[in-house]
Design an enzyme around this catalytic site. Structure first.
Site, mmCIF file in Angstrom:
data_model
loop_
_atom_site.group_PDB
_atom_site.id
_atom_site.type_symbol
_atom_site.label_atom_id
_atom_site.label_comp_id
_atom_site.label_asym_id
_atom_site.label_seq_id
_atom_site.Cartn_x
_atom_site.Cartn_y
_atom_site.Cartn_z
ATOM 1 N N GLY A 17 0.882 -1.292 0.088
ATOM 2 C CA GLY A 17 -0.064 -0.070 -0.050
ATOM 3 C C GLY A 17 0.906 1.149 -0.205
ATOM 4 O O GLY A 17 1.969 1.375 -0.071
ATOM 5 N N GLY A 18 0.238 2.400 0.043
ATOM 6 C CA GLY A 18 0.940 3.436 0.190
ATOM 7 C C GLY A 18 1.871 4.014 1.399
ATOM 8 O O GLY A 18 2.581 4.641 1.305
ATOM 9 N N MET A 19 1.533 3.090 2.357
ATOM 10 C CA MET A 19 2.326 3.382 3.632
ATOM 11 C C MET A 19 3.313 2.278 4.078
ATOM 12 O O MET A 19 4.021 2.526 4.813
ATOM 13 C CB MET A 19 1.269 3.605 4.547
ATOM 14 C CG MET A 19 1.786 4.139 6.060
ATOM 15 S SD MET A 19 0.397 4.458 7.240
ATOM 16 C CE MET A 19 1.326 4.544 8.851
ATOM 17 N N VAL A 22 3.478 -5.697 3.343
ATOM 18 C CA VAL A 22 3.308 -6.714 3.874
ATOM 19 C C VAL A 22 3.861 -7.769 3.265
ATOM 20 O O VAL A 22 3.732 -8.254 2.173
ATOM 21 C CB VAL A 22 2.024 -6.887 4.298
ATOM 22 C CG1 VAL A 22 1.777 -8.391 5.239
ATOM 23 C CG2 VAL A 22 1.161 -5.928 5.038
ATOM 24 N N LYS A 37 5.259 -6.539 8.411
ATOM 25 C CA LYS A 37 4.620 -5.273 7.803
ATOM 26 C C LYS A 37 5.745 -4.295 7.910
ATOM 27 O O LYS A 37 6.133 -3.797 9.121
ATOM 28 C CB LYS A 37 3.646 -4.849 8.392
ATOM 29 C CG LYS A 37 2.948 -3.424 7.876
ATOM 30 C CD LYS A 37 1.609 -3.108 8.477
ATOM 31 C CE LYS A 37 0.977 -1.989 8.108
ATOM 32 N NZ LYS A 37 -0.541 -1.879 8.521
ATOM 33 N N ASP A 131 -10.865 2.529 11.141
ATOM 34 C CA ASP A 131 -10.880 1.748 9.563
ATOM 35 C C ASP A 131 -11.310 0.518 9.468
ATOM 36 O O ASP A 131 -10.757 -0.304 8.568
ATOM 37 C CB ASP A 131 -9.067 1.769 9.313
ATOM 38 C CG ASP A 131 -9.081 1.973 7.347
ATOM 39 O OD1 ASP A 131 -10.147 2.380 6.941
ATOM 40 O OD2 ASP A 131 -8.015 1.425 7.191
#
Length: 361
Positions: A17-19, A22, A37, A131
């Site tokens: 993902g953008g952050m 994993v 992660k 979230d």
């Protein structure tokens, strides 16, 4: 193959993902698969993102529940922080829905009750996930559900790390107060889980929109479309989570679980009584009929709440208004012993069911 922390041998990437990224890895010391992660290197020098990432590890590491992905370790490799987590075999709820479409009520309720159990545990620990969405709900082949990614969760009393008005999360599942950047409480997670339930049962999210501004208007001025084909009582329970005002939603994740269980036509697998709600969770009035949940879910809820009364009605201390006192409540069954625990959730469910039946006779 690269090694992280001197013990985690990376085998392949699981997601990106953008952050963060994993990866599937093998723990050489304990001989088990784990998910690692790692914060994106581009963000590792950003103190805001770095603090948010490490906060995820600290918060999630303090949670221990069958319906929450376990955090095993945290560290840094070449200046990049990482979190080592339980490796959950299975798929995300988003992938499951994409493959199967809307679910029948029994299976949907069984999965959502497990999410309620995990969220109740987190909320009791003072954490809001912020979230809750299908991508963060993992489903094992045996239909055990686990909540993942507390990456944007925060303590209830903490100062937000984002600028005022910044919205985190996936828009389709955001509570109205979260969508406009207001204070987020456990009620926001309950809204998000309700939106997930709505989608599980209907195949669509509660609102269709093209912008966040349009979503906020729809949430505050319109009702979600009717849940055609869903049992009416179950639809009422789900729609109660999507109310604009947080205080009008179920008072806790456990309260939502009770509403779902009593409205569900038939919850699959062996059933036992749902735990009574405590003062901590602001209990509702006595249900219209005894709610039932699967043995696996009941064990999770029992573990989340500790020593609560598993059977017995709610006692009301108020007079009836006609000058007489209400009849004394029936005594609750004596729970002098601790229910047995099995080697697996399924065995624990069977043992607990037998334990409860013996005391209900």
């Amino acid at each position: 193959m690269s090694t992280i922390g001197g013990r985690y041998v990376v085998e392949r990437r699981l997601g990106h993902g953008g952050m963060a990224t994993v990866e599937l890895a093998r723990d050489d010391q304990l001989g088990r698969n784990v998910a690692v992660k790692r914060l994106s290197p581009a963000l590792a020098d950003d103190e805001v993102f770095r603090e948010r990432f490490l906060r995820e590890a600290r918060m999630a590491g303090g949670l221990s529940h069958p319906n929450i992905v376990a955090v095993y370790d945290v560290g840094e490799e070449d200046g990049v922080p990482y979190i080592v987590m339980e490796c959950v075999e299975g798929e995300t709820l988003a992938d499951l829905m994409a493959r199967t479409g809307p679910m029948d009520a029994d299976r949907a309720v069984d999965l959502v009750l497990q999410a309620c159990a995990g969220l109740e545990h987190a909320h009791q620990a003072g954490l809001v996930h912020r979230d809750v969405k299908p991508q963060n709900l993992l489903v094992r082949p045996d239909d055990t559900l686990k909540i993942a990614d507390f990456g944007i969760a925060r303590p209830l009393d903490a100062t937000a790390l984002t600028l005022a008005g910044t919205v985190l999360g996936t828009a389709a599942y955001l509570a109205p107060e979260q969508a406009v950047g207001e204070q987020v409480t456990p009620a926001a997670d309950i809204y998000s889980l309700g939106a997930v339930t709505y989608e599980l049962l209907t195949g669509r999210t509660p609102y269709a929109f093209d912008s966040l501004a349009e979503l906020t208007v729809l949430q505050r001025e319109t009702e979600p479309p009717p849940m055609d084909g869903v049992p009416p009582e179950l639809a009422v329970a789900v729609l109660s989570t999507l109310r604009t005002r947080p205080e009008e939603r179920p008072s806790s994740a456990l309260a939502y679980a009770h509403e779902l269980a009593q409205a569900s036509p038939d919850v699959p697998t062996e059933t036992v009584a749902l735990p009574a709600q405590t003062e901590v969770t602001q209990s509702l009035a006595a249900p219209r009929r005894r709610p039932q949940v699967s043995g696996r879910v009941q064990v999770a809820l029992f573990g989340a709440l500790g020593a609560v009364a598993l059977l017995g009605g709610l006692a009301f201390g108020m007079s009836r208004g006609d000058g007489t006192d209400p009849p004394p409540p029936a005594p609750a069954p004596e729970l002098a012993s601790v229910p047995p625990r099995g080697q697996t959730p399924e065995e624990s469910a069977r043992l607990l069911a037998d334990w409860l039946r013996a005391r209900a006779d």
